[in-house]
Design an enzyme around this catalytic site. Structure first.
Site, PDB file in Angstrom:
ATOM      1  N   SER A 180     -30.949 -42.229  67.514  1.00 40.52           N
ATOM      2  CA  SER A 180     -30.070 -41.497  67.397  1.00 40.52           C
ATOM      3  C   SER A 180     -29.208 -41.860  66.418  1.00 40.52           C
ATOM      4  O   SER A 180     -29.423 -43.058  65.667  1.00 40.52           O
ATOM      5  CB  SER A 180     -29.062 -41.312  68.604  1.00 40.52           C
TER       6      SER A 180
ATOM      7  N   TYR B 182     -17.258 -57.256  65.560  1.00 40.43           N
ATOM      8  CA  TYR B 182     -18.244 -56.575  64.531  1.00 40.43           C
ATOM      9  C   TYR B 182     -18.134 -57.035  63.305  1.00 40.43           C
ATOM     10  O   TYR B 182     -18.919 -56.954  62.579  1.00 40.43           O
ATOM     11  CB  TYR B 182     -17.719 -55.078  64.770  1.00 40.43           C
TER      12      TYR B 182
ATOM     13  N   LYS C 207     -21.357 -58.775  61.327  1.00 37.49           N
ATOM     14  CA  LYS C 207     -22.179 -57.993  60.236  1.00 37.49           C
ATOM     15  C   LYS C 207     -22.043 -58.809  59.065  1.00 37.49           C
ATOM     16  O   LYS C 207     -22.783 -58.912  58.250  1.00 37.49           O
ATOM     17  CB  LYS C 207     -21.285 -56.770  60.117  1.00 37.49           C
TER      18      LYS C 207
ATOM     19  N   THR D 226     -20.803 -41.459  65.464  1.00 42.75           N
ATOM     20  CA  THR D 226     -21.990 -41.418  66.268  1.00 42.75           C
ATOM     21  C   THR D 226     -21.888 -41.973  67.719  1.00 42.75           C
ATOM     22  O   THR D 226     -20.517 -42.290  68.248  1.00 42.75           O
ATOM     23  CB  THR D 226     -22.795 -42.600  65.730  1.00 42.75           C
TER      24      THR D 226
END
Length: 625
Positions: A377, A519, A523, A552
Site C-alpha cells: 500500500s 522516526y 531515519k 498513507t
C-alpha cells in the site's frame, strides 16, 4: 465627402438641380460643342446629360473612378446664386459608350474629412496601455532597487541578483514593446504591429520566468538554499550588508560566519540572521511570484487583443473576416514543411515529454527484477506500479498484510500482463523469513537487480519521556534493523550491477520537529547505514530518496486526529516515477547521495559536475573542514 453630400445634408432633387444645373441645357438631340454650350457648362462627351437631375449621375458613384473638374470660367449669363455657390464648379455626367465619372459635389473650402477610430483600435490602445503600465512599473521598481531608494534594496541586490536581472529585462522588454505598439496604433502601420505581436511572446516568457524562478526558490528547500548561500556563496561584503540591514550578527548565532563590526562581535546582543533573513526572503519571493503570475492573465489578454485587432486599426482592410481567397485552409496548411500541430500525425509524447515517465524507453527496466518492501500500500504500491509501467519482468512485494499485497498484485497484473508479481507475507524484522523470501525470489526470477527499501514505521508522536518505549523502539526495529536484514539478504543474491533505493524522509536531515524523536533519529540512522553500504560495496548503486509527504496508512496511524493534510502532497505518482528515474543510467551521478523526489531532474543533470564526487547532497556536519 463629395459625391454623396446631397443625400447626407437632407437636400432633395430640387435643391440639387438649383445648385448644380445650368438654367437652359440644350436638347438631347443636339450636338453640343464648346461654342453652343450654356455658360459654365462642361463639355464631357457626345451626349449631354438629361435635364432631369435624378439622371444626372447614376448611383452609386465609385470612388476609384472619380476625377475632379478643373476651374471653370465664369460668365455674366450665370445667375448670382450660381456664381456665389460653393458648389459652382461641379457637374457629373456619364456617357453611354464610356464611363467617365466626376465628383458631383466638391467639399466646401476649409472642410476636412473626419476619420473615426474603429472599436478594434480603441481596444488595442487599451490593451497596449495595460502593457505599458506593468512594464513601466517593473522598470521603476528595478531602478528603485538598483539605486537603493528603499530600506531593503541592498539585501535584494546581494541575495536575489538573478531574480532582479530577470525582472529588469522583463520590464524593459514590455516597456519597449508597448512603445512599439503605440507607434503602430497611431501610424496605422500593420508592419509595426506585426513586430509588436511577435515581441509580446518574449515579454510573456520573461514574465513567466520571473514567477517560476521566484516560486521554485521559495517552495523548494528555501532554508537550505539560504544557508548554503550564506556559508558558500556570499562574500564578506555581502554578509556585512545583510547583517547591517537586518540588524543581526552571524547566521544562526554570532559565531556562525559573522562579519565583525562595531555591532557584531562575540557576545553581542544581536540575534543571528537566520530567522530574519529567511522571513524576508520568503516574503520577497512570495510577493514576486504572486505579482508575476497575476500579470500573466493580463498579458495573455494583451496578446489575444493584439492578434485579433492588429489588422483592423483602420477601415481599409474591412471590419469582418479576410476575403476567402486570403484564408488558410487548415487541411493543407504546412509550417516549415511539417503538418500543422493537431493533425493525426501529432504525438503528445513528443510535444510534451515528461522527464520521469516510466513508460519512456530510456527508463525501461525490461528484463530486470525488483523487490519492494512495504509494497502492499501507499508509496510502495505506487512504486510497484511505476516499475510495472517501466517494463519490469518480475516484481516481489514484501509486507505484513497479505490481503493488501494480493490486491496490489491483481491491480498490477491486470494492467501489465507481461509483469509477474510475487507476494511474500513477511515482517522485515524476521531475519529467517526475509532470507527465505529473497532466496525464493531468486529461484523464480533468476536474478535480483533492484531493491526498494520502503518498509517503515512511524511511532506514536509525543515527547520521548511520555511515549511508550516499546512503540518508540519499534521505529528503530523496522527502520534500522529491518533495513539491515533486508539489505544483507539482498546482497547475498543480487546481480553485480545491483541498485538499492532507500525510501527515507526529510526527517533524516531536518532540524528538531516536535514529537518525532523515534522516526527522526531512526531515519537518520538508516540513511547513514546505507552510506556505509555504498562505501563497502562500491560496485553497486545506492541512493537515499525523500519521496514527499502523503496521506498513507502509516501517516494516518502515526498522526491520527492531529494530521493536517493541507500541506501534504496530492500526487503520490511523483515519488513513484522519480524512483524509477533514479535507478536509471541517467541518475548514476547521484551514487551515495540523498535526494528529494520533487527536485527537477533536468536541473540535477545540468549540475552533474557540481554533485558527482563531492559532498553535496550527503549527510554530515555543516561547516566541517
Amino acid at each position: 465627402m463629395s459625391y454623396d453630400r446631397v443625400s447626407q445634408s437632407g437636400e432633395g432633387p430640387e435643391m440639387r438641380q438649383r445648385m448644380s444645373m445650368p438654367p437652359h441645357p440644350p436638347s438631347h438631340n443636339s450636338s453640343p460643342s464648346p461654342s453652343n454650350l450654356p455658360p459654365g457648362a462642361n463639355y464631357f462627351s457626345d451626349d449631354y446629360p438629361d435635364s432631369d437631375p435624378e439622371n444626372a449621375l447614376p448611383e452609386p458613384v465609385m470612388p476609384w473612378l472619380r476625377s475632379e473638374a478643373g476651374s471653370r470660367p465664369t460668365s455674366p449669363g450665370m445667375g448670382p446664386g450660381y456664381l456665389h455657390s460653393p458648389w459652382r464648379d461641379s457637374m457629373a455626367s456619364i456617357s453611354g459608350s464610356s464611363l467617365h465619372v466626376v465628383k458631383r459635389f466638391p467639399e466646401a473650402p476649409g472642410l476636412k474629412k473626419r476619420m473615426r477610430w474603429t472599436k478594434h483600435k480603441w481596444l488595442l490602445l487599451f490593451a497596449n496601455t495595460l502593457l505599458f503600465i506593468y512594464g513601466l512599473g517593473c522598470v521603476i521598481l528595478a531602478l528603485l532597487t538598483y539605486f537603493q531608494l528603499y530600506l531593503r534594496a541592498p539585501v535584494v541586490i546581494v541575495s536575489e541578483e538573478t531574480l532582479l536581472i530577470l525582472a529588469t529585462v522583463a520590464g524593459s522588454i514590455c516597456l519597449f514593446t508597448s512603445l512599439l505598439g503605440y507607434a503602430g496604433i497611431m501610424l496605422n502601420n500593420r508592419s509595426i504591429l506585426t513586430l509588436y505581436n511577435l515581441m509580446l511572446w518574449p515579454c510573456f516568457a520573461m514574465i513567466a520566468s520571473v514567477g517560476y524562478v521566484a516560486y521554485k526558490r521559495q517552495r523548494w528547500n528555501l532554508p537550505g538554499k539560504l544557508s548554503f548561500q550564506w556559508h558558500f556563496q556570499f562574500s564578506a561584503a555581502d554578509r556585512y550588508i545583510v547583517q547591517t540591514n537586518l540588524h543581526c550578527c552571524g547566521y544562526k548565532t554570532f559565531s556562525d560566519f559573522p562579519e565583525r563590526s562595531n555591532k557584531c562581535y562575540p557576545r553581542t546582543l544581536l540575534p543571528g540572521c537566520q530567522f530574519k533573513y529567511q522571513q524576508f526572503q520568503r516574503m520577497l519571493l512570495t510577493d514576486a511570484y504572486i505579482v508575476a503570475f497575476s500579470v500573466v492573465p493580463a498579458h495573455m489578454f494583451v496578446i489575444i487583443v493584439a492578434l485579433m485587432c492588429g489588422n483592423h486599426v483602420n477601415r481599409q482592410f474591412g471590419k469582418n473576416l479576410p476575403p476567402k481567397i486570403y484564408r488558410v485552409d487548415p487541411s493543407v496548411a504546412v509550417i516549415g514543411g511539417d503538418l500543422v500541430a493537431g493533425t493525426p500525425t501529432g504525438s503528445t509524447f513528443n510535444l510534451h515529454p515528461i522527464a520521469i515517465d516510466p513508460a519512456s524507453p530510456r527508463l525501461s527496466v525490461k528484463g530486470q527484477s525488483v523487490v519492494i518492501t512495504g509494497g502492499g500500500s501507499g508509496i510502495g504500491a505506487e512504486i510497484a506500479k511505476a516499475f510495472a509501467r517501466a517494463g519490469a519482468s518480475h516484481i516481489a512485494l514484501l509486507g505484513r498484510r497479505e490481503t493488501v499485497l494480493i490486491k496490489t498484485k491483481q491491480a498490477i497484473e491486470g494492467k501489465h500482463p507481461n509483469t509477474k508479481v510475487h507476494t511474500v507475507a513477511a515482517d522485515v524484522v524476521d531475519k529467517e523469513a526475509v532470507v527465505n523470501a529473497f532466496s525464493h525470489f531468486k529461484t523464480i526470477a533468476g536474478t535480483v537487480d533492484i531493491l526498494i527499501n520502503n518498509a517503515g514505521y512511524l511511532s506514536t508522536l509525543g515527547p520521548f519521556a511520555e511515549v511508550d518505549f516499546d512503540d518508540w523502539w519499534l521505529g528503530y526495529e523496522i527502520n534500522v534493523k529491518g533495513a539491515f536484514y533486508v539489505t544483507k539478504a539482498f546482497l547475498a543474491v543480487a546481480s553485480n550491477d545491483a541498485v538499492i533505493v532507500n525510501i527515507s524522509a526529510a526527517m533524516a536531515h531536518a532540524e528538531y520537529f516536535p514529537g518525532f524523536s523515534s522516526y527522526h533519529t531512526s531515519k537518520l540512522a538508516a540513511a547513514k547505514f546505507f552510506d556505509y553500504v555504498q562505501r563497502e560495496h562500491s560496485h553497486i548503486f545506492v541512493v537515499n530518496v525523500h519521496p514527499g509527504v502523503y496521506v498513507t496508512d502509516m501517516a494516518r496511524k502515526g498522526l491520527g486526529a492531529k494530521m493536517d493534510t493541507s500541506r501534504f502532497g496530492n500526487d503520490i505518482v511523483l515519488a513513484a516515477w522519480f524512483t524509477v528515474w533514479v535507478v536509471s543510467s541517467e541518475a548514476r551521478f547521484l551514487k551515495g547521495k540523498f535526494v528529494w523526489a520533487n527536485w527537477d531532474v533536468d536541473e540535477l543533470k545540468a549540475r552533474r559536475k557540481e554533485i558527482e564526487g563531492t559532498s553535496r547532497f550527503t549527510l554530515g556536519l555543516l561547516g566541517w573542514p
